[in-house]
Design a protein around this motif. Structure first.
Motif, PDB file in Angstrom:
ATOM      1  N   ARG A 189       0.826  -1.199   0.000  1.00 47.60           N
ATOM      2  CA  ARG A 189       0.000   0.000   0.000  1.00 47.60           C
ATOM      3  C   ARG A 189       0.868   1.260   0.000  1.00 47.60           C
ATOM      4  O   ARG A 189       0.592   2.208  -0.728  1.00 47.60           O
ATOM      5  CB  ARG A 189      -0.940   0.019   1.203  1.00 47.60           C
ATOM      6  CG  ARG A 189      -1.890   1.197   1.132  1.00 47.60           C
ATOM      7  CD  ARG A 189      -3.036   1.046   2.046  1.00 47.60           C
ATOM      8  NE  ARG A 189      -2.620   1.310   3.406  1.00 47.60           N
ATOM      9  CZ  ARG A 189      -3.453   1.733   4.349  1.00 47.60           C
ATOM     10  NH1 ARG A 189      -4.718   1.911   4.071  1.00 47.60           N
ATOM     11  NH2 ARG A 189      -3.024   1.937   5.554  1.00 47.60           N
ATOM     12  N   ALA A 217      -8.552  -1.432  -8.723  1.00 47.60           N
ATOM     13  CA  ALA A 217      -9.755  -0.709  -8.313  1.00 47.60           C
ATOM     14  C   ALA A 217      -9.360   0.424  -7.387  1.00 47.60           C
ATOM     15  O   ALA A 217      -8.606   0.235  -6.456  1.00 47.60           O
ATOM     16  CB  ALA A 217     -10.702  -1.663  -7.593  1.00 47.60           C
TER      17      ALA A 217
ATOM     18  N   LEU B 247      -5.898  -5.078   7.916  1.00 49.83           N
ATOM     19  CA  LEU B 247      -7.180  -5.181   7.229  1.00 49.83           C
ATOM     20  C   LEU B 247      -7.367  -4.019   6.260  1.00 49.83           C
ATOM     21  O   LEU B 247      -7.878  -4.181   5.163  1.00 49.83           O
ATOM     22  CB  LEU B 247      -8.322  -5.211   8.241  1.00 49.83           C
ATOM     23  CG  LEU B 247      -8.576  -6.567   8.907  1.00 49.83           C
ATOM     24  CD1 LEU B 247      -9.464  -6.422  10.114  1.00 49.83           C
ATOM     25  CD2 LEU B 247      -9.188  -7.531   7.908  1.00 49.83           C
ATOM     26  N   ALA B 248      -6.931  -2.837   6.687  1.00 51.84           N
ATOM     27  CA  ALA B 248      -7.112  -1.656   5.848  1.00 51.84           C
ATOM     28  C   ALA B 248      -6.216  -1.706   4.619  1.00 51.84           C
ATOM     29  O   ALA B 248      -6.507  -1.094   3.596  1.00 51.84           O
ATOM     30  CB  ALA B 248      -6.827  -0.398   6.659  1.00 51.84           C
ATOM     31  N   ALA B 249      -5.091  -2.444   4.731  1.00 52.13           N
ATOM     32  CA  ALA B 249      -4.125  -2.443   3.626  1.00 52.13           C
ATOM     33  C   ALA B 249      -4.517  -3.403   2.516  1.00 52.13           C
ATOM     34  O   ALA B 249      -3.966  -3.359   1.433  1.00 52.13           O
ATOM     35  CB  ALA B 249      -2.743  -2.810   4.150  1.00 52.13           C
ATOM     36  N   ILE B 250      -5.487  -4.270   2.769  1.00 49.16           N
ATOM     37  CA  ILE B 250      -5.867  -5.240   1.745  1.00 49.16           C
ATOM     38  C   ILE B 250      -6.526  -4.535   0.581  1.00 49.16           C
ATOM     39  O   ILE B 250      -7.481  -3.793   0.764  1.00 49.16           O
ATOM     40  CB  ILE B 250      -6.869  -6.263   2.291  1.00 49.16           C
ATOM     41  CG1 ILE B 250      -6.257  -6.995   3.464  1.00 49.16           C
ATOM     42  CG2 ILE B 250      -7.290  -7.240   1.227  1.00 49.16           C
ATOM     43  CD1 ILE B 250      -7.228  -7.935   4.098  1.00 49.16           C
ATOM     44  N   PRO B 251      -5.992  -4.757  -0.616  1.00 43.44           N
ATOM     45  CA  PRO B 251      -6.657  -4.143  -1.755  1.00 43.44           C
ATOM     46  C   PRO B 251      -7.936  -4.920  -2.069  1.00 43.44           C
ATOM     47  O   PRO B 251      -7.873  -6.030  -2.573  1.00 43.44           O
ATOM     48  CB  PRO B 251      -5.639  -4.278  -2.879  1.00 43.44           C
ATOM     49  CG  PRO B 251      -4.649  -5.281  -2.424  1.00 43.44           C
ATOM     50  CD  PRO B 251      -4.848  -5.568  -0.979  1.00 43.44           C
ATOM     51  N   ASP B 252      -9.042  -4.396  -1.715  1.00 45.69           N
ATOM     52  CA  ASP B 252     -10.313  -5.092  -1.908  1.00 45.69           C
ATOM     53  C   ASP B 252     -11.115  -4.357  -2.974  1.00 45.69           C
ATOM     54  O   ASP B 252     -11.309  -3.155  -2.894  1.00 45.69           O
ATOM     55  CB  ASP B 252     -11.081  -5.115  -0.577  1.00 45.69           C
ATOM     56  CG  ASP B 252     -12.289  -6.040  -0.636  1.00 45.69           C
ATOM     57  OD1 ASP B 252     -12.086  -7.244  -0.504  1.00 45.69           O
ATOM     58  OD2 ASP B 252     -13.413  -5.533  -0.827  1.00 45.69           O
ATOM     59  N   ILE B 253     -11.558  -5.100  -3.973  1.00 44.23           N
ATOM     60  CA  ILE B 253     -12.186  -4.459  -5.129  1.00 44.23           C
ATOM     61  C   ILE B 253     -13.437  -3.675  -4.725  1.00 44.23           C
ATOM     62  O   ILE B 253     -13.566  -2.487  -5.008  1.00 44.23           O
ATOM     63  CB  ILE B 253     -12.575  -5.497  -6.189  1.00 44.23           C
ATOM     64  CG1 ILE B 253     -11.325  -6.213  -6.668  1.00 44.23           C
ATOM     65  CG2 ILE B 253     -13.282  -4.840  -7.357  1.00 44.23           C
ATOM     66  CD1 ILE B 253     -11.602  -7.360  -7.590  1.00 44.23           C
ATOM     67  N   SER B 256     -12.634  -0.576  -2.614  1.00 42.07           N
ATOM     68  CA  SER B 256     -11.999   0.522  -3.352  1.00 42.07           C
ATOM     69  C   SER B 256     -12.984   1.211  -4.269  1.00 42.07           C
ATOM     70  O   SER B 256     -12.975   2.428  -4.388  1.00 42.07           O
ATOM     71  CB  SER B 256     -10.842  -0.011  -4.194  1.00 42.07           C
ATOM     72  OG  SER B 256     -10.017  -0.820  -3.436  1.00 42.07           O
ATOM     73  N   LEU B 257     -13.845   0.413  -4.917  1.00 39.46           N
ATOM     74  CA  LEU B 257     -14.787   1.024  -5.843  1.00 39.46           C
ATOM     75  C   LEU B 257     -15.801   1.884  -5.104  1.00 39.46           C
ATOM     76  O   LEU B 257     -16.119   2.991  -5.536  1.00 39.46           O
ATOM     77  CB  LEU B 257     -15.501  -0.046  -6.665  1.00 39.46           C
ATOM     78  CG  LEU B 257     -14.656  -0.717  -7.747  1.00 39.46           C
ATOM     79  CD1 LEU B 257     -15.449  -1.800  -8.429  1.00 39.46           C
ATOM     80  CD2 LEU B 257     -14.165   0.301  -8.761  1.00 39.46           C
ATOM     81  N   ASN B 260     -14.437   5.181  -4.036  1.00 35.50           N
ATOM     82  CA  ASN B 260     -14.214   6.159  -5.087  1.00 35.50           C
ATOM     83  C   ASN B 260     -15.485   6.838  -5.573  1.00 35.50           C
ATOM     84  O   ASN B 260     -15.433   7.874  -6.198  1.00 35.50           O
ATOM     85  CB  ASN B 260     -13.523   5.479  -6.266  1.00 35.50           C
ATOM     86  CG  ASN B 260     -12.036   5.656  -6.182  1.00 35.50           C
ATOM     87  OD1 ASN B 260     -11.483   5.588  -5.083  1.00 35.50           O
ATOM     88  ND2 ASN B 260     -11.400   5.911  -7.300  1.00 35.50           N
ATOM     89  N   GLN B 261     -16.602   6.180  -5.307  1.00 36.07           N
ATOM     90  CA  GLN B 261     -17.838   6.734  -5.857  1.00 36.07           C
ATOM     91  C   GLN B 261     -18.397   7.841  -4.975  1.00 36.07           C
ATOM     92  O   GLN B 261     -18.117   7.926  -3.814  1.00 36.07           O
ATOM     93  CB  GLN B 261     -18.859   5.615  -6.041  1.00 36.07           C
ATOM     94  CG  GLN B 261     -18.655   4.951  -7.401  1.00 36.07           C
ATOM     95  CD  GLN B 261     -19.243   3.560  -7.455  1.00 36.07           C
ATOM     96  OE1 GLN B 261     -19.937   3.168  -6.529  1.00 36.07           O
ATOM     97  NE2 GLN B 261     -18.954   2.832  -8.507  1.00 36.07           N
TER      98      GLN B 261
END
Lengths: 322, 261
Positions: A189, A217, B247-253, B256-257, B260-261
């Motif tokens: 990250r 994403a 947990l916060a560092a996991i790139p989760d689709i 993240s989407l 961003n919205q």
């Protein structure tokens, strides 16, 4: 809209070895605008890295034959002579590769390696310039890191050194080829955030190559999904990831373990493997692994269709079952 | 309780240098048939812990009980039985297979060494094991270099199942694999665990992977468990700041989407 910074048109890479011809990258087209964020995703062996390296003609020219067009700032890098190419490499397009420990010279101090990327800077000023670059990448003790050998740094620190080298010549496009695959999640990250902020600060475009859809994403604006040497689907990240059209994209998305999924929910995988470049199927390359494949998928390569700013290469695009 | 670990410590000593304490007092238990996840970043001591449990690395202090028996007090024969009952699958599948041995030889070797079945039945048992891990018989005579990463990992599983283990420790079994192959191996792990009633310790830095498989999870940092509990509790209500950071560092689709919205 102004002309894109990078316009790749029908790029193909052919290798000839012992009389056998293979084409691991066939007809790849995409564009990146100045300051844009584009991701290329796909499994290993899909031709992602080879595409990235071909932008500056890095594959060995005696064996690899490149065709198509790679227009960078208006000039085709595939036809440039040595001097022209040298100006593009580093100054125009810079790379950060997956394994920083393999990209750095193990017997050279960090400062000497970065200084190699600063040919125009006077010897007396090189150390200061190096430390400045390292500071930019957020290394905790840049002066110490400058004097260190790569083995004395952690993976995240090494990747920051790679970034410092890539930024040395102020490139307009940074190609990050799986930059965080070898790193822990928190380090991943930090490095991705860093690439984001540096790209903003230096108005640099980013081409991110990865197989991790999670890091695409929220960070990138456009995505191209690559399979068997072709881009099978592309479009804006949010729309491709929420409404994937190509069965391969859907397969990749379903295979990602999600944090909020119920425990013991089986993951959906994509059966089979990516075919090797000497055995690309005649029809749609994904047909042998596609759950919805029909006879025509196996026989004829699907045309590329375009709608709502999205491209897709699938016979079933728009049909009910897809 | 199948495995019980009390205050385990692992220390590496190098002459002329300060000893490094890789594991600094870890206690936990794994129930029979359970799936215990250990998460943490490189260098936190997870692999040292695993290597100590299977006996590749001596413990500096602490007690390791398997089915109630202290492994430190076992005689040679009992310890051999223990080593057989506890098997490990490593991260680098290709690297943990002998490049000069075919798949058949790799699996046969363990069957012979541990006299797991009469010589006449070895061939049949090898086919059975390959079938169990979802490998076609066509790979029997292949060398590791001819196999994909996922296939190599399946061979590793077949090799360790050959010993009919009670406990399998999987150390980052999928982190070197593509996401689609990763899903396949994780599904295999789950099926094997269920069908063979195996107990599993899964080590990973990917919390989503652990979440998907494990009922208990421990978060390890700098040689100690900073958090240890039911997977649902640890993931839904993380107590330790480090768990929250992970947990916060996991790139989760999805996350993240929506952000961003």
């Amino acid at each position: 809209m102004s002309a894109p910074l990078l316009q790749v048109e029908k790029l193909a890479v052919t290798f000839r070895q012992e009389g056998v011809e293979t084409t691991p990258v066939r007809s790849v087209s995409f564009a990146i605008h100045a300051g844009g964020r584009v991701a290329v995703v796909g499994e290993s062996g899909c031709g992602k890295s080879l595409t990235a390296m071909s932008l500056t003609r890095l594959p060995p020219t005696d064996r690899a034959q490149l065709s198509g067009k790679v227009l960078f700032d208006g000039t085709d890098t595939l036809t440039l002579n040595r001097d022209g190419l040298a100006r593009v490499r580093g100054h125009g397009i810079a790379y950060v590769f997956q394994d920083p420990s393999a990209s750095l010279n193990p017997v050279m101090r960090v400062r000497d390696q970065i200084a190699e990327c600063l040919p125009g800077v006077r010897r007396a000023e090189r150390l200061a310039a190096t430390v400045r670059l390292l500071t930019q990448t957020g290394l905790p003790d840049p002066a110490r890191a400058a004097n260190a050998y790569p083995c004395e740094l952690s993976g995240g620190q090494q990747q920051r050194v790679m970034l410092a080298m890539a930024l040395a010549a102020r490139p307009k496009l940074l190609v990050a080829d799986e930059p965080t695959t070898a790193l822990d999640v928190t380090t991943q990250r930090h490095v991705l955030d860093l690439i984001d902020s540096l790209a903003d600060a230096c108005q640099m475009a980013v081409l991110l190559i990865t197989h991790n859809l999670g890091i695409v994403a929220g960070r990138m604006s456009r995505i191209s999904v690559m399979y068997a040497g072709q881009i099978v689907e592309s479009g804006a990240v949010a729309s491709v990831l929420t409404q994937p059209r190509h069965p391969y994209t859907r397969g990749l998305l379903a295979a990602v373990p999600l944090l909020d999924a119920p425990r013991n929910a089986p993951l959906r995988d994509i059966p089979g493997t990516v075919p090797s470049p000497d055995a690309w199927p005649a029809g749609c390359a994904f047909a042998p692994r596609c759950p919805a494949a029909q006879p025509r998928c196996h026989n004829l390569p699907p045309p590329e269709t375009e709608s709502d700013g999205r491209q897709c290469r699938c016979w079933l695009e728009g049909t009910a079952c897809c | 309780m199948l495995l019980n670990v009390q205050d385990l410590r692992v220390t590496y000593r190098t002459p002329g240098q300060k000893p490094v304490e890789a594991v600094r007092g870890v206690s936990f238990g794994v129930d029979t048939g359970g799936a215990f996840g250990i998460v943490g970043e490189s260098g936190c001591g997870k692999s040292s812990l695993a290597r100590t449990i299977i006996g590749l690395q001596p413990a500096a202090a602490g007690v390791l009980r398997f089915e109630g028996h202290d492994t430190g007090q076992m005689d040679a024969a009992a310890f051999t039985r223990y080593r057989r009952a506890v098997q490990m699958v490593f991260q680098d599948a290709a690297g943990s297979l002998n490049p000069r041995m075919t798949v058949r030889q790799t699996v046969e070797e363990v069957l012979c060494v541990h006299r797991m079945c009469p010589p006449g039945k070895i061939t049949g048992r090898v086919s059975e094991l390959l079938d169990r891990v979802g490998l076609p018989e066509t790979v029997l005579d292949a060398y590791p270099r001819e196999l994909s990463g996922g296939q190599c990992q399946r061979v590793s599983f077949a090799r360790c199942l050959a010993l009919e283990p009670r406990l399998i420790i999987a150390d980052e079994p999928v982190s070197a694999l593509d996401v689609s192959v990763q899903a396949r191996i994780l599904n295999l792990v789950r099926t094997l665990q269920k069908e063979l009633d195996l107990t599993l310790i899964l080590i990973s830095h990917d919390l989503a992977v652990v979440r998907n498989i494990c009922d208990h999870v421990a978060v390890m940092r700098a040689g100690v468990f900073v958090e240890n509990g039911k997977a649902s509790e640890v993931f839904d209500a993380p107590q330790h700041p480090y768990t929250r950071e992970l947990l916060a560092a996991i790139p989760d689709i999805a996350r993240s989407l929506s952000r961003n919205q």
